[in-house]
Design a protein around this motif. Structure first.
Motif, PDB file in Angstrom:
ATOM      1  N   ASN A  97       0.767  -1.183   0.081  1.00 33.15           N
ATOM      2  CA  ASN A  97       0.020   0.117   0.077  1.00 33.15           C
ATOM      3  C   ASN A  97       0.972   1.423  -0.074  1.00 33.15           C
ATOM      4  N   VAL A  98       2.049   1.002  -0.392  1.00 33.39           N
ATOM      5  CA  VAL A  98       3.148   2.240  -0.167  1.00 33.39           C
ATOM      6  C   VAL A  98       3.619   2.205  -1.867  1.00 33.39           C
ATOM      7  N   SER A  99       3.487   3.611  -2.325  1.00 33.27           N
ATOM      8  CA  SER A  99       3.659   3.847  -3.764  1.00 33.27           C
ATOM      9  C   SER A  99       5.079   4.315  -3.882  1.00 33.27           C
ATOM     10  N   LEU A 100       6.106   3.680  -4.420  1.00 30.80           N
ATOM     11  CA  LEU A 100       7.508   4.308  -4.482  1.00 30.80           C
ATOM     12  C   LEU A 100       7.490   5.180  -5.836  1.00 30.80           C
ATOM     13  N   GLN A 101       8.049   6.478  -5.273  1.00 35.16           N
ATOM     14  CA  GLN A 101       8.223   7.341  -6.353  1.00 35.16           C
ATOM     15  C   GLN A 101       9.556   7.549  -6.972  1.00 35.16           C
ATOM     16  N   SER A 102      10.621   7.396  -5.964  1.00 34.02           N
ATOM     17  CA  SER A 102      11.903   7.237  -6.575  1.00 34.02           C
ATOM     18  C   SER A 102      12.892   6.689  -5.462  1.00 34.02           C
ATOM     19  N   VAL A 103      14.044   6.105  -5.940  1.00 35.59           N
ATOM     20  CA  VAL A 103      15.031   5.660  -5.054  1.00 35.59           C
ATOM     21  C   VAL A 103      16.294   5.898  -5.836  1.00 35.59           C
ATOM     22  N   HIS A 104      17.136   6.532  -4.900  1.00 33.65           N
ATOM     23  CA  HIS A 104      18.704   6.735  -5.365  1.00 33.65           C
ATOM     24  C   HIS A 104      19.659   6.302  -4.300  1.00 33.65           C
ATOM     25  N   THR A 105      20.605   6.168  -4.938  1.00 37.33           N
ATOM     26  CA  THR A 105      21.886   5.806  -3.944  1.00 37.33           C
ATOM     27  C   THR A 105      22.724   7.372  -4.310  1.00 37.33           C
ATOM     28  N   LEU A 106      22.966   8.006  -3.290  1.00 40.57           N
ATOM     29  CA  LEU A 106      23.667   9.100  -3.398  1.00 40.57           C
ATOM     30  C   LEU A 106      25.196   8.910  -3.505  1.00 40.57           C
ATOM     31  N   ASP A 107      25.845   9.661  -4.331  1.00 39.37           N
ATOM     32  CA  ASP A 107      26.962   9.353  -4.699  1.00 39.37           C
ATOM     33  C   ASP A 107      28.226  10.286  -3.777  1.00 39.37           C
ATOM     34  N   GLU A 108      28.333   9.885  -2.735  1.00 45.10           N
ATOM     35  CA  GLU A 108      29.215  10.510  -1.662  1.00 45.10           C
ATOM     36  C   GLU A 108      30.528   9.837  -1.880  1.00 45.10           C
ATOM     37  N   ASP A 109      30.560   8.800  -2.815  1.00 47.04           N
ATOM     38  CA  ASP A 109      32.081   8.210  -3.148  1.00 47.04           C
ATOM     39  C   ASP A 109      32.752   7.530  -2.011  1.00 47.04           C
ATOM     40  N   PHE A 110      32.171   7.235  -0.801  1.00 48.84           N
ATOM     41  CA  PHE A 110      32.640   6.512   0.230  1.00 48.84           C
ATOM     42  C   PHE A 110      33.624   7.535   0.854  1.00 48.84           C
ATOM     43  N   LYS A 111      33.531   8.833   0.848  1.00 49.10           N
ATOM     44  CA  LYS A 111      34.585   9.814   1.312  1.00 49.10           C
ATOM     45  C   LYS A 111      34.504   9.574   2.888  1.00 49.10           C
ATOM     46  N   ASN A 112      33.450   9.504   3.549  1.00 50.26           N
ATOM     47  CA  ASN A 112      33.247   9.680   4.795  1.00 50.26           C
ATOM     48  C   ASN A 112      32.704   8.398   5.517  1.00 50.26           C
ATOM     49  N   SER A 113      32.249   7.436   4.863  1.00 50.96           N
ATOM     50  CA  SER A 113      31.969   6.128   5.475  1.00 50.96           C
ATOM     51  C   SER A 113      31.865   4.927   4.221  1.00 50.96           C
ATOM     52  N   ASP A 114      32.009   3.777   4.796  1.00 43.01           N
ATOM     53  CA  ASP A 114      32.167   2.558   3.880  1.00 43.01           C
ATOM     54  C   ASP A 114      30.790   2.385   3.023  1.00 43.01           C
ATOM     55  N   HIS A 115      29.795   3.028   3.435  1.00 41.15           N
ATOM     56  CA  HIS A 115      28.521   3.000   2.851  1.00 41.15           C
ATOM     57  C   HIS A 115      28.122   4.299   2.048  1.00 41.15           C
ATOM     58  N   ASN A 116      27.378   4.398   0.962  1.00 43.86           N
ATOM     59  CA  ASN A 116      26.707   5.574   0.413  1.00 43.86           C
ATOM     60  C   ASN A 116      25.358   5.538   0.820  1.00 43.86           C
ATOM     61  N   PRO A 117      24.732   6.617   1.103  1.00 46.18           N
ATOM     62  CA  PRO A 117      23.208   6.800   1.648  1.00 46.18           C
ATOM     63  C   PRO A 117      22.621   6.309   0.339  1.00 46.18           C
ATOM     64  N   VAL A 118      21.068   5.857   0.757  1.00 51.54           N
ATOM     65  CA  VAL A 118      20.131   5.611  -0.260  1.00 51.54           C
ATOM     66  C   VAL A 118      18.905   6.489   0.295  1.00 51.54           C
ATOM     67  N   GLN A 119      18.372   7.031  -0.711  1.00 53.82           N
ATOM     68  CA  GLN A 119      17.361   7.782  -0.395  1.00 53.82           C
ATOM     69  C   GLN A 119      15.826   7.552  -1.212  1.00 53.82           C
ATOM     70  N   ILE A 120      15.008   7.335  -0.445  1.00 55.88           N
ATOM     71  CA  ILE A 120      13.619   7.200  -1.380  1.00 55.88           C
ATOM     72  C   ILE A 120      12.503   8.079  -1.074  1.00 55.88           C
ATOM     73  N   LYS A 121      11.733   8.511  -1.917  1.00 55.01           N
ATOM     74  CA  LYS A 121      10.333   9.147  -1.930  1.00 55.01           C
ATOM     75  C   LYS A 121       9.005   8.403  -2.413  1.00 55.01           C
ATOM     76  N   ILE A 122       8.276   8.364  -1.355  1.00 55.78           N
ATOM     77  CA  ILE A 122       7.229   7.398  -1.555  1.00 55.78           C
ATOM     78  C   ILE A 122       5.966   8.266  -1.054  1.00 55.78           C
ATOM     79  N   LYS A 123       4.415   7.627  -1.367  1.00 57.06           N
ATOM     80  CA  LYS A 123       3.335   8.117  -1.248  1.00 57.06           C
ATOM     81  C   LYS A 123       2.401   7.073  -0.600  1.00 57.06           C
ATOM     82  N   LEU A 124       1.589   7.252   0.130  1.00 54.47           N
ATOM     83  CA  LEU A 124       0.711   6.301   0.569  1.00 54.47           C
ATOM     84  C   LEU A 124      -0.321   6.183  -0.365  1.00 54.47           C
ATOM     85  N   LYS A 125      -0.659   4.817  -0.649  1.00 56.79           N
ATOM     86  CA  LYS A 125      -1.728   4.772  -1.605  1.00 56.79           C
ATOM     87  C   LYS A 125      -3.186   4.947  -0.831  1.00 56.79           C
TER      88      LYS A 125
END
Length: 356
Positions: A328-356
Motif C-alpha cells: 500500500n506504499v507507492s514508490l516515487q523514486s529511489v537513489h543511491t547518493l554518490d558520496e563516493d565513500f569519502k566519509n563512510s564505507d557506505h553510500n546513503p540511499v534515499q527514497i521518496k514515497i506516497k501512501l496509496k
C-alpha cells in the motif's frame, strides 16, 4: 644449569598461570555483564514532537550506515581483511560525522535511518555521535542500542569498549517507538562480544485516519555463516506482514548485509571471496506485492580490506542497502547518493514515497 633451567620453566609456568587466571576473570566479568536486552523494549523519543502525516504528501526517507564516523576513504578494517581497529586521529571521526550530517541536512529527508552510531566507544574516541548527528535536527530522534560490551579483547590493539546502535530522526510525530530483538547466530562465549541486533520500529499517525505509518530501521547480521541473516530476515518478514495485515503502511530500510534479486550481479562482481560475503534477500519470504526499493546504478558499500582506491577496477563493491515497502506504499523514486565513500564505507540511499 639444571637449577637455572628449572627456574626458567617455573617462571614460564607462573606467567602462563597468571595469564590464564586473568583471562578467566575477564571472561567471568564479561559474561556476568553481558548485554541481554528484552525481546521488546520501549525506546525514548527526544526532541520536537512533529506533526501527523498528510494522506497525499510525498515522504522522503534516507538510510545510511555511517560506520561510526571511522570508516572513511583512508581507512581499512581488520574484519574485512584490513589491519586497523580505529583511525589514527580522533579529528577524523569529527570531520566524518559533521560531513555526513551536512549531507543529511541537505538531502531534505523527513525521516532518517542511521546505522552504526556510537555513543561511547573506544573505536570512535568516545564521541557521542548520537548527539553530534541530532544536534540542530528540526524534529525528534531515538536511539536503539544494538551493541554494548565493556571490553572486547581482540585484536591487538583491542577494540575495547563499545556502545552503539541505530538512530532514527523523524520530522513526524511518533506515537510509539520500540526495540525488537533479532535472533543471534552466535553462542557463548563468542556471543558476549557480538552485536545484539534489532529492529527500531516507530509508528507515526496519519491525518484523518486510525492507521499508522510504520518506519523500521534495521542492520542485519554481517560476519556469520549466513544462518543469522536468514533467521533475521524471516523474522523481519513476519513482523512487517503483521503490521500490513493490521492496515498500516510499512517502510523498512537500512543495511541488510545482503544484496537483492533485482541487482545486476555483473555490475558488481566478486573479486574478493576471502573476506565479507553478502548474502541475498529471499524475495519468497515476503508475500506478493511487497516492493524492494534498491538502486544498483551505484554501489552502496565497499569492502574495507584496504583504503579506498578509486582507480582500481577490482575494488570490491556491494549493493546491500535499501528499503522494503508494503503493497500500500507507492514508490516515487529511489537513489543511491554518490558520496563516493569519502566519509563512510557506505553510500546513503534515499527514497521518496506516497501512501496509496
Amino acid at each position: 644449569m639444571k637449577k637455572y633451567g628449572k627456574k626458567i620453566l617455573l617462571g614460564i609456568a607462573g606467567i602462563f598461570t597468571i595469564f590464564l587466571c586473568a583471562a578467566t576473570i575477564l571472561l567471568i566479568v564479561l559474561s556476568v555483564r553481558e548485554y541481554r536486552p528484552d525481546d521488546k523494549e520501549e525506546v525514548k523519543i527526544k526532541g520536537d514532537s512533529g506533526r501527523k502525516i498528510a494522506k497525499e504528501e510525498e515522504i522522503s526517507v534516507l538510510s545510511w550506515n555511517v560506520g561510526y564516523g571511522a570508516l572513511s576513504e583512508t581507512e581499512d578494517f581488520f574484519m574485512d581483511g584490513g589491519e586497523k581497529v580505529r583511525p589514527d586521529q580522533a579529528d577524523l571521526v569529527d570531520a566524518n560525522v559533521y560531513a555526513m550530517k551536512e549531507v543529511i541536512d541537505q538531502s531534505g529527508s523527513q525521516v532518517v535511518f542511521l546505522q552504526e552510531v556510537d555513543r561511547s566507544s573506544k573505536r570512535s574516541y568516545d564521541r557521542n555521535e548520537v548527539k553530534m548527528f541530532t544536534e540542530g535536527w528540526t524534529g525528534n530522534f531515538g536511539y536503539a542500542r544494538n551493541f554494548l560490551c565493556d571490553y572486547i579483547p581482540y585484536p591487538l590493539p583491542t577494540i575495547g569498549k563499545v556502545d552503539a546502535g541505530l538512530v532514527t530522526m523523524n520530522q513526524f510525530s511518533v506515537d510509539t517507538a520500540e526495540r525488537i530483538a533479532l535472533p543471534t547466530p552466535f553462542s557463548w562465549p563468542i556471543r558476549i562480544c557480538q552485536l545484539k541486533r534489532c529492529l527500531f520500529v516507530e509508528r507515526v499517525p496519519i491525518e484523518g485516519s486510525d492507521r499508522q505509518v510504520v518506519f523500521v530501521n534495521l542492520h542485519l547480521e554481517a560476519y556469520d555463516d549466513g544462518s543469522g541473516k536468514e533467521a533475521q530476515t524471516k523474522l523481519l518478514s513476519k513482523i512487517l506482514q503483521k503490521e500490513y495485515d493490521a492496515g498500516n503502511y510499512v517502510i523498512a530500510g537500512g543495511d541488510f548485509n545482503q544484496t537483492f534479486e533485482q541487482v545486476d550481479e555483473e555490475k558488481y562482481p566478486v573479486w574478493d571471496d576471502d573476506n565479507f560475503q553478502a548474502g541475498k534477500v529471499e524475495a519468497d519470504l515476503f508475500e506478493e506485492g511487497w516492493q524492494f526499493a534498491v538502486d544498483d546504478s551505484l554501489p552502496s558499500c565497499r569492502l574495507l580490506n584496504r583504503p579506498y582506491d578509486r582507480d582500481d577496477p577490482k575494488t570490491q563493491f556491494y549493493v546491500i542497502d535499501g528499503f522494503i515497502l508494503s503493497p500500500n506504499v507507492s514508490l516515487q523514486s529511489v537513489h543511491t547518493l554518490d558520496e563516493d565513500f569519502k566519509n563512510s564505507d557506505h553510500n546513503p540511499v534515499q527514497i521518496k514515497i506516497k501512501l496509496k
